[in-house]
Design an enzyme around this catalytic site. Structure first.
Site, PDB file in Angstrom:
ATOM      1  N   GLY A  14      -1.573   5.382   2.136  1.00 17.50           N
ATOM      2  CA  GLY A  14      -0.979   6.660   2.533  1.00 17.50           C
ATOM      3  C   GLY A  14      -1.123   7.007   3.995  1.00 17.50           C
ATOM      4  N   ASN A  16       1.158   6.607   6.238  1.00 16.34           N
ATOM      5  CA  ASN A  16       2.403   7.291   6.620  1.00 16.34           C
ATOM      6  C   ASN A  16       2.397   8.739   6.130  1.00 16.34           C
ATOM      7  OD1 ASN A  16       4.548   5.487   8.026  1.00 16.34           O
ATOM      8  ND2 ASN A  16       3.603   4.145   6.518  1.00 16.34           N
ATOM      9  N   ILE A  94      10.421  -0.135  -7.826  1.00 17.05           N
ATOM     10  CA  ILE A  94      11.863  -0.058  -7.580  1.00 17.05           C
ATOM     11  C   ILE A  94      12.414   1.119  -8.376  1.00 17.05           C
ATOM     12  CG2 ILE A  94      14.057  -1.238  -7.998  1.00 17.05           C
ATOM     13  CD1 ILE A  94      12.540  -3.856  -7.371  1.00 17.05           C
ATOM     14  N   LEU A  95      13.233   1.926  -7.724  1.00 15.03           N
ATOM     15  CA  LEU A  95      13.780   3.123  -8.378  1.00 15.03           C
ATOM     16  C   LEU A  95      15.045   2.789  -9.158  1.00 15.03           C
ATOM     17  CD1 LEU A  95      13.253   5.476  -5.333  1.00 15.03           C
ATOM     18  CD2 LEU A  95      11.953   5.524  -7.481  1.00 15.03           C
ATOM     19  N   ASN A 109      13.220   5.978   2.936  1.00 16.77           N
ATOM     20  CA  ASN A 109      12.177   4.952   2.832  1.00 16.77           C
ATOM     21  C   ASN A 109      11.854   4.434   4.228  1.00 16.77           C
ATOM     22  OD1 ASN A 109      10.413   3.049   1.571  1.00 16.77           O
ATOM     23  ND2 ASN A 109      11.998   1.471   1.764  1.00 16.77           N
ATOM     24  N   HIS A 111      10.462   0.810   5.982  1.00 14.10           N
ATOM     25  CA  HIS A 111      10.274  -0.610   5.673  1.00 14.10           C
ATOM     26  C   HIS A 111       9.754  -1.320   6.925  1.00 14.10           C
ATOM     27  CE1 HIS A 111      10.942  -4.384   3.629  1.00 14.10           C
ATOM     28  NE2 HIS A 111      11.470  -4.841   4.753  1.00 14.10           N
ATOM     29  N   GLU A 176       5.383   2.750  12.690  1.00 14.31           N
ATOM     30  CA  GLU A 176       5.926   3.436  11.512  1.00 14.31           C
ATOM     31  C   GLU A 176       5.618   4.927  11.541  1.00 14.31           C
ATOM     32  OE1 GLU A 176       5.994   0.139   7.951  1.00 14.31           O
ATOM     33  OE2 GLU A 176       4.387   1.576   7.986  1.00 14.31           O
TER      34      GLU A 176
HETATM   35  C1  GRF Z   1       4.123   0.575   5.099  1.00 11.42           C
HETATM   36  O1  GRF Z   1       3.996  -0.605   5.855  1.00 11.42           O
HETATM   37  C2  GRF Z   1       5.556   0.778   4.700  1.00 11.42           C
HETATM   38  O2  GRF Z   1       6.469   0.266   5.601  1.00 11.42           O
HETATM   39  C3  GRF Z   1       5.649   0.012   3.412  1.00 11.42           C
HETATM   40  O3  GRF Z   1       4.413   0.224   2.782  1.00 11.42           O
HETATM   41  C4  GRF Z   1       3.413   0.472   3.764  1.00 11.42           C
HETATM   42  C5  GRF Z   1       2.721   1.742   3.388  1.00 11.42           C
HETATM   43  O4  GRF Z   1       1.569   2.000   4.149  1.00 11.42           O
HETATM   44  N1  GRF Z   1       6.820   0.461   2.669  1.00 11.42           N
HETATM   45  P1  GRF Z   1       0.789   3.371   3.963  1.00 11.42           P
HETATM   46  O5  GRF Z   1       0.409   3.506   2.491  1.00 11.42           O
HETATM   47  O6  GRF Z   1       1.668   4.495   4.406  1.00 11.42           O
HETATM   48  O7  GRF Z   1      -0.442   3.251   4.810  1.00 11.42           O
END
Ligand code: GRF
Length: 198
Positions: A14, A16, A94-95, A109, A111, A176
């Site tokens: 988590g 992000n 996957i949704l 999302n 990626h 990110e």
């Molecule tokens: C990130 O690298 C994102 O791009 C991918 O999963 C990872 C999640 O990291 N979809 P976090 O849980 O937000 O640290």
């Protein structure tokens, strides 16, 4: 768009989610996190939500006998908490098309690759295996495919000669966090519009 009411779907660390919470806290992002929802009860992301005194819920996909039933339970929880936008932040399921259509044009999302390169779960490993010198991250709208919806924003991340999966992932995460917050702030400010809306 105004203040965004977010439901954040997570499965793991988590970081992000944390970047989004910090950006809200410091006034960089006009949003409220209505619900943090994990398919794994042990996801550290849930702990981050609790520390921020936000609703944190885990719904195990294993408790449902189909993807559709699991996604219907998530849809209900998101709606019940007032989430209007769904932010995938390391959500490893996957949704279904049913979920995507319930939140049509409202699911984002992030990626860890410059899509359409390296879709799927091993994007960083694949970038290293292919020897690319530049990779990056992508924020995109979610459609019925895997990592296939319209691109909202991208940021380049260099691959260094001595990079391991770990070191590249760390550099990726920093990019990110900035990119996701920026894309959401652009959405809140009306600079980014949902697909299909002029
Ligand atoms: C990130 O690298 C994102 O791009 C991918 O999963 C990872 C999640 O990291 N979809 P976090 O849980 O937000 O640290």
């Amino acid at each position: 768009m105004g203040t965004l009411d977010l439901g954040v779907l997570v499965s793991g660390n988590g970081s992000n989610l944390q970047a989004i919470l910090d950006a809200i806290e410091t006034g960089k992002l006009d949003a409220r996190v209505r619900l943090v929802l994990s398919n794994r009860a042990d996801a550290f992301a849930l702990e981050r939500a609790r520390r921020a005194k936000l609703p944190a819920l885990s719904i195990s996909h294993k408790a449902y006998d189909s993807r559709e039933a699991f996604d219907a339970a998530m849809t209900e929880a998101l709606r019940a908490h007032g989430a209007e936008w769904v932010v995938l932040a390391g959500f490893m399921r996957i949704l279904t098309p049913e979920f995507v259509s319930a939140f049509r044009g409202r699911v984002l999302n992030i990626h860890p690759a410059l899509l359409p390169a390296f879709p799927g779960v091993h994007a960083i490993r694949q970038a290293l295996a292919h020897g690319v010198k530049v990779t990056g991250c992508t924020v995109h709208w979610v459609d019925e495919g895997v990592d296939s919806g319209p691109i909202i924003a991208q940021r380049a991340v260099p691959v260094l000669a001595d990079d391991s999966e770990h070191s590249l992932a760390e550099r990726m995460h920093l990019a990110e966090h900035e990119l996701y917050v920026q894309a959401l702030a652009d959405l809140a400010a009306g600079r980014v519009r949902p697909p299909g809306e002029a």
